[in-house]
Design a protein around this motif. Structure first.
Motif, mmCIF file in Angstrom:
data_model
loop_
_atom_site.group_PDB
_atom_site.id
_atom_site.type_symbol
_atom_site.label_atom_id
_atom_site.label_comp_id
_atom_site.label_asym_id
_atom_site.label_seq_id
_atom_site.Cartn_x
_atom_site.Cartn_y
_atom_site.Cartn_z
ATOM 1 N N LYS A 96 15.647 10.276 15.999
ATOM 2 C CA LYS A 96 15.759 10.388 14.578
ATOM 3 C C LYS A 96 15.746 8.652 13.328
ATOM 4 C CE LYS A 96 14.283 14.607 15.019
ATOM 5 N NZ LYS A 96 13.505 14.756 14.807
ATOM 6 N N LEU A 97 16.569 8.314 14.033
ATOM 7 C CA LEU A 97 17.334 7.019 12.928
ATOM 8 C C LEU A 97 15.594 5.900 13.151
ATOM 9 C CD1 LEU A 97 18.779 4.936 11.890
ATOM 10 C CD2 LEU A 97 20.006 4.452 13.365
ATOM 11 N N GLY A 98 15.578 5.595 14.121
ATOM 12 C CA GLY A 98 13.854 5.043 14.940
ATOM 13 C C GLY A 98 12.932 5.070 14.289
ATOM 14 N N GLU A 99 12.425 7.063 14.211
ATOM 15 C CA GLU A 99 11.334 7.430 12.731
ATOM 16 C C GLU A 99 11.763 6.764 11.763
ATOM 17 O OE1 GLU A 99 10.820 11.641 13.926
ATOM 18 O OE2 GLU A 99 10.494 11.296 16.114
ATOM 19 N N LEU A 100 13.052 6.836 11.156
ATOM 20 C CA LEU A 100 12.830 7.389 9.989
ATOM 21 C C LEU A 100 12.845 5.673 9.413
ATOM 22 C CD1 LEU A 100 13.711 8.359 6.386
ATOM 23 C CD2 LEU A 100 15.883 7.743 8.201
ATOM 24 N N GLU A 101 13.579 4.941 9.972
ATOM 25 C CA GLU A 101 13.559 2.828 9.846
ATOM 26 C C GLU A 101 11.986 2.924 9.972
ATOM 27 O OE1 GLU A 101 15.819 1.536 8.211
ATOM 28 O OE2 GLU A 101 16.884 3.215 8.244
ATOM 29 N N PHE A 102 11.243 2.724 10.729
ATOM 30 C CA PHE A 102 9.868 2.676 11.426
ATOM 31 C C PHE A 102 8.961 3.118 10.660
ATOM 32 C CE2 PHE A 102 5.521 2.297 13.620
ATOM 33 C CZ PHE A 102 5.631 0.943 13.336
ATOM 34 N N LYS A 103 9.473 4.489 9.779
ATOM 35 C CA LYS A 103 8.658 4.975 8.412
ATOM 36 C C LYS A 103 9.263 3.912 7.138
ATOM 37 C CE LYS A 103 7.390 9.737 10.185
ATOM 38 N NZ LYS A 103 7.818 10.727 10.382
ATOM 39 N N LYS A 104 9.942 3.633 6.807
ATOM 40 C CA LYS A 104 10.818 3.075 6.185
ATOM 41 C C LYS A 104 10.093 1.300 5.683
ATOM 42 C CE LYS A 104 15.081 2.983 4.618
ATOM 43 N NZ LYS A 104 16.875 3.053 5.183
ATOM 44 N N HIS A 105 9.809 1.603 7.257
ATOM 45 C CA HIS A 105 9.034 -0.176 7.200
ATOM 46 C C HIS A 105 7.702 -0.311 6.872
ATOM 47 C CE1 HIS A 105 8.911 -4.118 9.306
ATOM 48 N NE2 HIS A 105 7.893 -3.655 9.705
ATOM 49 N N ILE A 106 7.100 0.656 7.098
ATOM 50 C CA ILE A 106 5.464 0.522 7.237
ATOM 51 C C ILE A 106 5.133 1.300 5.714
ATOM 52 C CG2 ILE A 106 3.575 1.801 7.364
ATOM 53 C CD1 ILE A 106 4.292 -0.388 9.869
ATOM 54 N N ASP A 107 6.204 1.602 5.194
ATOM 55 C CA ASP A 107 6.241 1.979 4.004
ATOM 56 C C ASP A 107 6.167 0.958 2.543
ATOM 57 O OD1 ASP A 107 5.319 4.595 3.742
ATOM 58 O OD2 ASP A 107 7.052 5.574 3.451
ATOM 59 N N ALA A 108 6.917 -0.150 2.803
ATOM 60 C CA ALA A 108 7.423 -1.182 2.107
ATOM 61 C C ALA A 108 6.487 -2.470 2.763
ATOM 62 C CB ALA A 108 8.320 -1.860 2.500
ATOM 63 N N LEU A 109 5.664 -2.360 3.799
ATOM 64 C CA LEU A 109 4.391 -3.771 4.194
ATOM 65 C C LEU A 109 3.301 -3.054 3.437
ATOM 66 C CD1 LEU A 109 4.946 -3.329 8.274
ATOM 67 C CD2 LEU A 109 5.556 -5.035 6.349
ATOM 68 N N GLU A 110 3.427 -1.478 3.438
ATOM 69 C CA GLU A 110 1.975 -0.758 1.961
ATOM 70 C C GLU A 110 2.175 -1.092 0.733
ATOM 71 O OE1 GLU A 110 1.733 2.728 3.527
ATOM 72 O OE2 GLU A 110 0.393 2.840 4.929
ATOM 73 N N LYS A 111 3.624 -0.866 0.635
ATOM 74 C CA LYS A 111 3.790 -1.684 -1.125
ATOM 75 C C LYS A 111 3.604 -2.919 -1.099
ATOM 76 C CE LYS A 111 6.544 2.460 -1.873
ATOM 77 N NZ LYS A 111 8.344 2.714 -2.358
ATOM 78 N N LEU A 112 4.019 -3.865 -0.268
ATOM 79 C CA LEU A 112 3.470 -5.245 -0.059
ATOM 80 C C LEU A 112 1.944 -5.663 -0.532
ATOM 81 C CD1 LEU A 112 5.565 -8.315 -0.650
ATOM 82 C CD2 LEU A 112 4.720 -8.046 2.393
ATOM 83 N N ILE A 113 1.350 -4.797 0.774
ATOM 84 C CA ILE A 113 -0.047 -5.261 0.990
ATOM 85 C C ILE A 113 -0.604 -4.640 -0.835
ATOM 86 C CG2 ILE A 113 -1.760 -4.628 2.099
ATOM 87 C CD1 ILE A 113 -0.369 -4.500 4.322
ATOM 88 N N ASN A 114 -0.084 -3.356 -1.213
ATOM 89 C CA ASN A 114 -1.280 -3.302 -2.132
ATOM 90 C C ASN A 114 -0.019 -3.768 -3.582
ATOM 91 O OD1 ASN A 114 -2.801 -1.387 -1.051
ATOM 92 N ND2 ASN A 114 -0.988 -0.106 -0.397
ATOM 93 N N ASN A 115 0.894 -4.562 -2.866
ATOM 94 C CA ASN A 115 1.172 -5.382 -4.554
ATOM 95 C C ASN A 115 2.291 -4.372 -5.289
ATOM 96 O OD1 ASN A 115 2.227 -7.476 -5.442
ATOM 97 N ND2 ASN A 115 0.219 -7.766 -6.294
ATOM 98 N N GLN A 116 2.248 -3.549 -5.053
ATOM 99 C CA GLN A 116 3.293 -2.320 -5.677
ATOM 100 C C GLN A 116 4.597 -2.605 -5.618
ATOM 101 O OE1 GLN A 116 1.880 2.059 -4.792
ATOM 102 N NE2 GLN A 116 0.273 0.597 -5.494
#
Length: 97
Positions: A77-97
């Motif tokens: 569960k921790l892995g799923e949560l942290e990976f989702k946060k990581h992917i969300d952060a990458l998407e925000k970085l890519i979209n420059n938000q």
């Protein structure tokens, strides 16, 4: 808060990113499946799965199928949560938000 706050160092390496990506869309994957999909050596895969296990992002189950050892991995569960946060952060970085 910095734009890179939720980028997780544990997922920096492409092999760890690949392991987590595979496990997020599969209930589990065994060692040979991960090795084949990621096209890595036994030692390389073993070291990266150990790192993710040490961070408690994946769990490891060892069993025998017939007389052959089988190791399979799944996310925690921790892995799923942290990976989702990581992917969300990458998407925000890519979209420059």
């Amino acid at each position: 808060m910095s734009i890179i706050t939720n980028i997780n160092k544990a997922f920096d390496h492409r092999i760890r990113l690949g392991i987590m990506s595979i496990l997020m869309v599969n209930e589990y994957a065994d060692f040979n499946m991960l090795k084949e999909l990621l096209d890595v050596t036994d030692g390389n895969l073993a070291s990266h799965t150990k790192a993710l296990e040490g961070a408690e992002y994946i769990k490891v189950e060892k069993q025998f199928i017939g007389r052959k050892p089988n190791t399979r991995y799944s996310t925690t569960k921790l892995g799923e949560l942290e990976f989702k946060k990581h992917i969300d952060a990458l998407e925000k970085l890519i979209n420059n938000q």
